[in-house]
Design a protein around this motif. Structure first.
Motif, PDB file in Angstrom:
ATOM      1  N   PRO A 210      29.211  38.655-115.822  1.00 58.42           N
ATOM      2  CA  PRO A 210      29.551  37.516-116.690  1.00 58.42           C
ATOM      3  C   PRO A 210      29.597  36.196-115.934  1.00 58.42           C
ATOM      4  O   PRO A 210      29.832  36.158-114.720  1.00 58.42           O
ATOM      5  N   GLU A 211      29.363  35.113-116.656  1.00 59.88           N
ATOM      6  CA  GLU A 211      29.469  33.772-116.078  1.00 59.88           C
ATOM      7  C   GLU A 211      30.914  33.457-115.728  1.00 59.88           C
ATOM      8  O   GLU A 211      31.850  34.076-116.237  1.00 59.88           O
ATOM      9  N   LYS A 212      31.074  32.457-114.873  1.00 61.29           N
ATOM     10  CA  LYS A 212      32.398  31.913-114.570  1.00 61.29           C
ATOM     11  C   LYS A 212      32.428  30.448-114.995  1.00 61.29           C
ATOM     12  O   LYS A 212      31.389  29.789-115.032  1.00 61.29           O
ATOM     13  N   HIS A 213      33.616  29.961-115.292  1.00 62.22           N
ATOM     14  CA  HIS A 213      33.749  28.548-115.631  1.00 62.22           C
ATOM     15  C   HIS A 213      34.967  27.977-114.922  1.00 62.22           C
ATOM     16  O   HIS A 213      36.030  28.593-114.878  1.00 62.22           O
ATOM     17  N   TYR A 214      34.794  26.782-114.364  1.00 59.62           N
ATOM     18  CA  TYR A 214      35.837  26.158-113.559  1.00 59.62           C
ATOM     19  C   TYR A 214      36.284  24.846-114.192  1.00 59.62           C
ATOM     20  O   TYR A 214      35.460  24.058-114.653  1.00 59.62           O
ATOM     21  N   VAL A 215      37.598  24.626-114.165  1.00 59.66           N
ATOM     22  CA  VAL A 215      38.189  23.437-114.785  1.00 59.66           C
ATOM     23  C   VAL A 215      38.490  22.402-113.709  1.00 59.66           C
ATOM     24  O   VAL A 215      39.015  22.724-112.642  1.00 59.66           O
ATOM     25  N   PHE A 216      38.156  21.173-114.005  1.00 60.62           N
ATOM     26  CA  PHE A 216      38.399  20.034-113.120  1.00 60.62           C
ATOM     27  C   PHE A 216      39.904  19.851-112.909  1.00 60.62           C
ATOM     28  O   PHE A 216      40.710  20.078-113.807  1.00 60.62           O
ATOM     29  N   THR A 217      40.300  19.424-111.716  1.00 63.50           N
ATOM     30  CA  THR A 217      41.716  19.226-111.425  1.00 63.50           C
ATOM     31  C   THR A 217      42.373  18.244-112.397  1.00 63.50           C
ATOM     32  O   THR A 217      41.751  17.271-112.846  1.00 63.50           O
ATOM     33  N   HIS A 218      43.630  18.509-112.722  1.00 60.77           N
ATOM     34  CA  HIS A 218      44.365  17.622-113.638  1.00 60.77           C
ATOM     35  C   HIS A 218      44.977  16.426-112.914  1.00 60.77           C
ATOM     36  O   HIS A 218      45.450  15.481-113.544  1.00 60.77           O
TER      37      HIS A 218
END
Length: 406
Positions: A210-218
């Motif tokens: 499966p793909e991975k998704h990363y969230v930008f720092t808050h």
């Protein structure tokens, strides 16, 4: 675009028959197989280099005699094998590729050679301040282990890579379930399909990763590394951009970012930073939307004593851009370039295949980028500025810099 079926697996197959020249261009793309999916940092890169050692000492000599190019490369999301050759040598090239897929050189002496080269490369790059600043930015804005070292890994991780870990990587990732095949050239489609299916005999079904998704720092961050050897300040910056790769209005983001910083001379960033103030030779900001993350990413290089001024100016440019939008002239110039430069992007087989691959990879229909040009042409100033003002997350700028400590 069609699917090949092998061992019950449907494999995406992108094909263009082109008789302009007697050449063949083939890519095997293993998805979810790059740095973002390494169990040991740098493992994908080491495996790509292992493939580039061939099956024996004479492997590439035989290819060179026939002007066959075969190279493996790894990125953050995927690992690719790229083959180009004359049509008359295609069968030989396919056999060589099949042998390579079946018998990579899992030899201790090869691993030691690769490890030594990579460690030397890492040591040399310690003084490549562009490279250092870019990696610092990635570590800063994405707080995940996958971004804490570059695609090559680091000294510690490379030292832990073994033949066993490479074999496990190969068995897990080099499977039919994770493969995309891209092929073009002076070939009949039916015959081309038959030969590709024969090539794929050497791969197992495997499991789709499966793909991975990363969230930008808050958080807003401004990280600086001080290096006394640095004669310039190397400044990278990024902000989040809340879009999806298949958004119907993504074409507006492409226009906006072309005006802001992707368009070279005439773009806001280059005009304000270089032309008006002579603070940098080059400066840009571009849209960076992948399967793994979305952001706006930029760079400039300036005098050490001008670093603070330059960073403040970037913030001011972004703020003015979001608050006030763009002018009719900027929109017209952006449209003219984006539409007018299209023929160059499709001028040869290799470029067209890469575009088709990008469209499929991003979940778009083939031909999407050409159809998108019609939307770009019709875009109004009111529509574009309304889109820009909605994306206030652009003001969440993070910086990573390498500067002289003095």
């Amino acid at each position: 675009m069609r699917y090949l079926e092998k061992q019950g697996v449907k494999i995406p197959f992108l094909f263009e028959q082109n008789n302009d020249f007697p050449i063949v261009n083939l890519k095997l793309v293993f998805q979810n197989c790059g740095r973002g999916f390494d169990e040991i940092a740098g493992l994908a890169r080491v495996f790509a280099k292992l493939l580039n050692e061939g099956t024996d000492e004479n492997f590439f000599k035989k290819l060179e005699l026939r002007a066959i190019s075969l190279e493996a490369s790894s990125g953050f999301e995927s690992l690719q094998l790229h083959l180009t050759c004359l049509k008359e040598h295609y069968n030989f090239a396919l056999n060589a590729l099949k042998n390579l897929l079946q018998k990579p050189r899992f030899e201790e002496k090869i691993l030691q050679r690769i490890t030594t080269l990579l460690l030397g490369e890492l040591a040399n790059r310690e003084n490549d301040f562009d490279y250092v600043a870019k990696n610092l930015l990635n570590r800063t804005v994405f707080e995940y282990k996958e971004f804490q070292s570059p695609n090559t890994g680091d000294e510690k991780s490379i030292a832990t890579i073994s033949l066993d870990s490479l074999r496990k990587f190969y068995e897990k990732h080099f499977t039919l379930s994770n493969l995309i095949v891209v092929l073009g050239g002076d070939l009949d489609e039916k015959e081309a399909v038959e030969k590709i299916l024969k090539l794929l005999d050497c791969l197992q079904e495997g499991k789709k990763i499966p793909e991975k998704h990363y969230v930008f720092t808050h958080q807003k961050k401004d990280e600086t590394l001080q290096r006394k050897e640095s004669e310039q300040a190397y400044i990278y910056f990024a902000s989040p951009f809340i879009v999806k790769r298949n958004d119907a209005d993504l074409y507006l983001a492409k226009i906006a970012l072309f005006i802001l910083g992707q368009g070279g001379f005439g773009s806001r960033i280059l005009e304000e930073i270089r032309v008006k103030r002579a603070l940098a030779y080059s400066a840009y900001a571009l849209l960076d939307v992948t399967n793994s993350y979305e952001r706006v990413f930029g760079y400039l290089q300036t005098k050490n004593e001008s670093a603070k001024e330059a960073k403040k100016l970037v913030v001011d440019i972004f703020t003015d851009f979001v608050d006030k939008g763009v002018s009719e002239l900027e929109l017209t110039q952006a449209k003219n370039f984006l539409i007018g430069s299209t023929p160059l992007r499709y001028e040869n087989l290799s470029k067209r295949l890469d575009i088709a691959l990008n469209e499929y990879y991003q979940g778009l229909e083939l031909g999407h980028y050409k159809r998108e040009l019609q939307l770009i042409e019709k875009a109004s100033l009111e529509e574009l500025n309304a889109y820009i003002v909605k994306h206030k997350e652009l003001l969440h700028l993070n910086f990573a810099s390498v500067v002289n400590e003095n």
